[in-house]
Design a protein around this motif. Structure first.
Motif, PDB file in Angstrom:
ATOM      1  N   THR A 277       0.814  -1.212   0.000  1.00 20.81           N
ATOM      2  CA  THR A 277       0.000   0.000   0.000  1.00 20.81           C
ATOM      3  C   THR A 277       0.847   1.262   0.000  1.00 20.81           C
ATOM      4  O   THR A 277       0.535   2.237  -0.671  1.00 20.81           O
ATOM      5  CB  THR A 277      -0.940  -0.005   1.220  1.00 20.81           C
ATOM      6  N   GLY A 278       1.947   1.252   0.744  1.00 16.37           N
ATOM      7  CA  GLY A 278       2.764   2.454   0.846  1.00 16.37           C
ATOM      8  C   GLY A 278       3.372   2.895  -0.466  1.00 16.37           C
ATOM      9  O   GLY A 278       3.762   4.055  -0.611  1.00 16.37           O
ATOM     10  N   VAL A 281       0.537   5.376  -2.165  1.00 16.91           N
ATOM     11  CA  VAL A 281      -0.054   6.484  -1.413  1.00 16.91           C
ATOM     12  C   VAL A 281       1.070   7.393  -0.952  1.00 16.91           C
ATOM     13  O   VAL A 281       1.996   6.942  -0.271  1.00 16.91           O
ATOM     14  CB  VAL A 281      -0.865   5.975  -0.204  1.00 16.91           C
ATOM     15  N   SER A 282       0.997   8.670  -1.332  1.00 13.73           N
ATOM     16  CA  SER A 282       2.004   9.628  -0.898  1.00 13.73           C
ATOM     17  C   SER A 282       1.652  10.160   0.485  1.00 13.73           C
ATOM     18  O   SER A 282       0.497  10.112   0.921  1.00 13.73           O
ATOM     19  CB  SER A 282       2.103  10.789  -1.903  1.00 13.73           C
ATOM     20  N   ARG A 283       2.654  10.661   1.171  1.00 14.56           N
ATOM     21  CA  ARG A 283       2.472  11.172   2.527  1.00 14.56           C
ATOM     22  C   ARG A 283       2.534  12.693   2.508  1.00 14.56           C
ATOM     23  O   ARG A 283       3.528  13.281   2.077  1.00 14.56           O
ATOM     24  CB  ARG A 283       3.549  10.611   3.460  1.00 14.56           C
ATOM     25  N   HIS A 284       1.452  13.338   2.955  1.00 13.54           N
ATOM     26  CA  HIS A 284       1.399  14.794   3.030  1.00 13.54           C
ATOM     27  C   HIS A 284       1.277  15.210   4.500  1.00 13.54           C
ATOM     28  O   HIS A 284       0.528  14.588   5.268  1.00 13.54           O
ATOM     29  CB  HIS A 284       0.209  15.350   2.242  1.00 13.54           C
ATOM     30  N   GLU A 285       2.006  16.265   4.869  1.00 11.75           N
ATOM     31  CA  GLU A 285       1.895  16.754   6.244  1.00 11.75           C
ATOM     32  C   GLU A 285       0.502  17.296   6.510  1.00 11.75           C
ATOM     33  O   GLU A 285      -0.008  17.202   7.633  1.00 11.75           O
ATOM     34  CB  GLU A 285       2.949  17.838   6.490  1.00 11.75           C
ATOM     35  N   SER A 286      -0.131  17.863   5.506  1.00 13.71           N
ATOM     36  CA  SER A 286      -1.508  18.367   5.620  1.00 13.71           C
ATOM     37  C   SER A 286      -2.205  18.120   4.293  1.00 13.71           C
ATOM     38  O   SER A 286      -1.543  17.990   3.251  1.00 13.71           O
ATOM     39  CB  SER A 286      -1.504  19.859   5.960  1.00 13.71           C
ATOM     40  N   THR A 291      -6.091  15.765  -4.483  1.00 18.50           N
ATOM     41  CA  THR A 291      -5.695  14.395  -4.161  1.00 18.50           C
ATOM     42  C   THR A 291      -6.850  13.674  -3.486  1.00 18.50           C
ATOM     43  O   THR A 291      -7.593  14.273  -2.703  1.00 18.50           O
ATOM     44  CB  THR A 291      -4.470  14.356  -3.235  1.00 18.50           C
ATOM     45  N   GLU A 306      -3.591   6.275  -4.505  1.00 16.39           N
ATOM     46  CA  GLU A 306      -3.929   7.701  -4.509  1.00 16.39           C
ATOM     47  C   GLU A 306      -3.987   8.209  -5.941  1.00 16.39           C
ATOM     48  O   GLU A 306      -3.114   7.908  -6.759  1.00 16.39           O
ATOM     49  CB  GLU A 306      -2.890   8.494  -3.725  1.00 16.39           C
ATOM     50  N   GLY A 384      -8.759  15.067   5.499  1.00 17.31           N
ATOM     51  CA  GLY A 384      -7.782  14.014   5.718  1.00 17.31           C
ATOM     52  C   GLY A 384      -8.448  12.748   6.244  1.00 17.31           C
ATOM     53  O   GLY A 384      -9.510  12.789   6.870  1.00 17.31           O
ATOM     54  N   ILE A 414      -5.101   0.698   7.624  1.00  9.84           N
ATOM     55  CA  ILE A 414      -4.032   1.657   7.333  1.00  9.84           C
ATOM     56  C   ILE A 414      -4.170   2.905   8.193  1.00  9.84           C
ATOM     57  O   ILE A 414      -3.185   3.597   8.457  1.00  9.84           O
ATOM     58  CB  ILE A 414      -4.041   2.006   5.836  1.00  9.84           C
TER      59      ILE A 414
END
Length: 449
Positions: A277-278, A281-286, A291, A306, A384, A414
């Protein structure tokens, strides 16, 4: 006397018959597969003959001989239905450079480390080249025997000398028989080599993995009868620009055909990816505009992915529409539906893409794509912890999709907290997140937390 003219011709691919020779099969449209079969024999001339084993009641047949043994690679065992069966013949096909040989060399090494003798026959590389790759990937083992051979007779001699429990032939198109006309890789040669190897594997209980080439459209090269003869047909897929590789079964006599195995192509070879899965999917702080996360089904395995969208003012009279990793025709349909429901996109260039090189062609990603475009056009991010799952119709309605409960459970695992799903899917059980049901796109926007 002149030789008798054959009375019939048949296609070696599909069995279609004709009274005269033609260059192209009239049934499967394959070129160069029509051969003479000679005069048909009279019916009723075959007499009874001794049998190899007598017929017994099915309940008395021992099932232990068909028990699966773990290969040492759980992702491969998942696709095969539990492991490798003695005497089973498996065909693995894939594009050049996707990693077939690297994966099978790892399979051979792990099988050999368990104390089981393995024979790896390479018809495309020299033994020294395979040895260098095995050293780089850490695939050296005492019970792993290696031979470079392109002759069918030599291959059989190696089998008699080594007596392996696992045989890997890389590839079946490079092995030829001097007793058969034609060059290695031809229809007649491939059929003869496959039939001989399969016969030996069944007679001696040798699990066999054959590597097959593919054509430009991705199908297995050679006669179609090759896929009918083997027990399992595996497809090894992957984008050259992505590290992820997917292994799926298109035919499996020992297990399901809707399972997939995930692998990661790294410098040291190929490693398993139990939780891919990782990668998608990108990781956003906010939260950022444009998206949205969805959950797709690869076989029976749910995977989070994503989708991203970007809208900018068009600089030409014809706005640009570009997609990467998504079905461009389906994205164009979604943009038309959004325009009909009041989202102004006529003077906007629209770019849509998936993250991590994932190819998302399932209709269940429609709702996520639509919400991502709406978020990009309005400049406002979606909340989010939200996933969107659903197919969008031409009238803007959101339709149910298969496996919704499994998708939602994966999203909850997740860490996602909210999900927008189609209306009419009330019986989901306890999935671990807040489910918002919608019947159309307008209702989906109003239901956003």
């Amino acid at each position: 006397m002149p030789p008798k003219t054959p009375s019939a011709f048949a296609c070696t691919e599909c069995g279609w018959t004709t009274g005269k020779w033609v260059g192209r099969c009239g049934e499967c449209q394959a070129w160069g597969t029509v051969d003479a079969v000679g005069a048909s024999s009279r019916s009723g001339r075959t007499s009874a003959a001794p049998v190899s084993t007598p017929a017994v009641p099915i309940a008395q047949v021992a099932a232990t001989e068909a028990a699966a043994v773990g290969s040492g690679i759980p992702e491969l065992d998942r696709v095969l239905g539990g492991g490798v069966v003695a005497g089973a013949v498996m065909l693995m096909a894939g594009e050049p450079g996707v990693g077939k040989s690297t994966l099978l060399l790892e399979v051979a090494a792990r099988w050999a480390r368990a104390g089981r003798r393995t024979l790896y026959v390479s018809g495309e590389e020299s033994a020294a080249q395979v040895r260098l790759r095995a050293e780089r990937t850490g695939a050296l083992a005492d019970e792993l025997f290696l031979a470079a051979e392109t002759d069918l007779g030599g291959l059989l001699t190696h089998i008699d000398a080594v007596k392996p429990s696992l045989l890997i032939v890389d590839s079946v198109q490079t092995i030829g028989s001097s007793a058969i006309e034609g060059v290695p890789g031809g229809v007649t040669q491939v059929r003869e080599v496959a039939a001989t190897v399969i016969g030996r594997a069944k007679a001696e209980g040798i699990a066999t993995l054959l590597v097959g080439h593919v054509t430009k459209d991705g199908s297995v090269a050679g006669p179609r009868v090759l896929e009918h003869l083997v027990d399992v047909v595996l497809q090894f897929e992957g984008d050259r620009t992505s590290r992820l590789r997917l292994l799926r079964a298109t035919k499996n006599r020992f297990g399901p055909v809707d399972e997939i195995g995930c692998f990661d192509l790294v410098d040291a070879g190929i490693v398993e990816v139990p939780d891919p899965t990782g990668l998608f999917v990108s990781r956003h702080e906010s939260p950022v505009p444009g998206t949205c996360v969805t959950v797709t089904m690869e076989g029976r395995r749910p995977l989070l992915a994503e989708v991203q969208a970007l809208t900018v003012a068009a600089t030409t009279p014809s706005p640009r529409r570009s997609s990467s990793g998504l079905d461009s025709s389906r994205v164009a349909m979604l943009l038309a539906v959004l325009s009909k429901t009041g989202v102004s996109l006529g003077n906007q260039d629209v770019y849509t893409a998936s993250v991590g090189g994932a190819r998302l062609h399932e209709p269940s990603v429609d709702l996520a794509v639509a919400l991502a475009v709406i978020s990009a056009a309005g400049g406002s991010p979606l909340p989010g912890g939200l996933v969107a799952i659903g197919e969008v119709g031409l009238a803007g309605e959101v339709r149910p999709v298969r496996g919704l409960e499994a998708r939602l459970r994966e999203a909850a695992r997740i860490g996602f907290t909210h999900a927008i799903v189609p209306r009419g899917t009330e019986d989901l059980g306890r999935v671990g997140l807040n489910v918002l049901r919608t019947g159309d796109l307008a209702a989906a926007l109003r239901a956003l937390p």
